[in-house]
Design a protein around this motif. Sequence first.
Motif: not given
Length: 571
Positions: A504-530
């Motif tokens: 399954a991982k090989k199928i994912e890797q075939k269809n997507q590209k590994a890249m360097l990105t900026y990242f914020l966690p899943e709940n970042w907007m909720d935390k920002a509101k607080r």
Amino acid sequence: MKNKKQTWRLTAGLSAAVLLASLPLPAGGVLAAGSTGAATAAAEADTASLTKTQVMDRAGEIVSIPAEFTLEGASLTNNHSLPPTWNLRWKSEGDESKYIHMEIDARTGTLIEYSRDTGKSKKTGGKLVEEEKALGSANGFLIRALPKEEWENLSEPNEFGLNFDYYYDSAQERVYTFTRMHDGIPFIENGVQIVTDRAGVVVKYKRYWTDEPLPEAKDILAEEEAVKRLAEKTRPSLVVVDLPSRRSGFSFDEHDAFYEKGEAYKLVYGYLGKDPRYLDAKSGKMLNIWGTEAKDYEITPLGNTISKSTGEKSITQAEAKKIADDLLKKLPGSYRFLQFRGGSSAQNLEQVVERHAGMEYVPADPQKEKTEKVTVIISPKGELLQYYKEINSESKKVDKAISYEQAKEIALQMVKTLMPERLGELYLIERNPPSDQEVEEILASGNRNYVFSYGLLIDGIPFDPLYLDVRVKPGTGELVEFGFLQDAKPPATLPAAKIDREAAKKIEQKNQKAMLTYFLPENWMDKAKRGEKQTPMLVYRYIGDEGLVDAVTGEWIILDKQREKESKGRK
């Protein structure tokens, strides 16, 4: 060298700049980030605010308000944890269902959110306008809505996939994600989403942005090493998903057809919250969606009991009431039956339950019956779907409360008490406990509760869309809500997976590209509101159209219909 689209944006931006320059500035000289006066007034940016007249002028520069629309409300929200925001809403004098809504940063004049329904484009029928016209409309809107240095540093539309959730019918609307770029690195959680209707008119816009400083791409893992490590360390889970609930771009009829054809539930490989999905570009550690280190874990059911199927036969109203009566006897307090939901206590008790049966109860103590009510909902198969308690009292700050860990134990005991026959099908979904600030806010509100979630297992495999939600009142430790959040009907049996995780991982890797990105966690907007700061990170991850791997066929399932169609056209 700027590409063709960026050059067009720059040219079109000249007229926008002229318009902005003509708008009177508030005290401090701040209008839009990067505009005249912004640098000298940086220290005052958090307090400076556009007046109502100024923000109305600014709104008129972004969109043309039809003559038949009148301003319904204009309010300034000044939450210290968020930028001060002007909320504007117009309504049609002839049809109140038609509206225009805007949220504008009161410090800078930057548009945060926009939506409209002016009746110009009907919801159904007709063909979509040409892509070129819709995209031209979206680009022009960006130039009017954002400061120059923001729209100049956005990606091509959908270059990195549709990163922000939006459920729509691709036969009626087009959706574009413009990802924020910094030093050539995409910031997947930041950017702008724009939706155009059949006529190519922008009907929705939302800006996702953090003002936190971005780390420099220094002292990070080399790309070759990072890509190799990411391929080795990602660990998607085998899960059962309700596919229509995860897919976008389909009409209601198309969604219904998935269920009618028996194609709704799929055994797939995808990522659960705790799964290792991102590679920290500096430390080399694998992270989960919350930005914390992903560690090995096992899903452990609460017990061994599995509910027995009742077959196709549905219970009667009388049987549903008896089940509800017996359940309430297991909980603290004493209750008397009031009525079936819908207002009648004299329903035909021999009537078969079709969708579900809801019963309402009040305390046996007459002094409490006006301030408290309990509702119990039972499925046609006799299973508890929901329990919730309504307490009609003034919301006051909780001075003395149980701890989160105590509430967690109460919730667990309630699950064991109310669903003893299903403990082998349920598991606790471990999440990070609330921060001290979150707990303070829960107690200060007087009407918020501690929340715990339990997942459902089918043959030991997580059923992703269905969760048991348990809520405990912090001041008293009472169970106030218990039930499944969705009305999904899990399949009785599952096909055997024919591919393993590595395939399954090989199928994912075939269809997507590994890249360097900026990242914020899943709940970042909720935390920002607080007001909790979330520092962006640099991570390597797989980028592209969001998808899942069919564990039986090995198919890569793109979740958005329009993107799936475009992908097939590229092959």
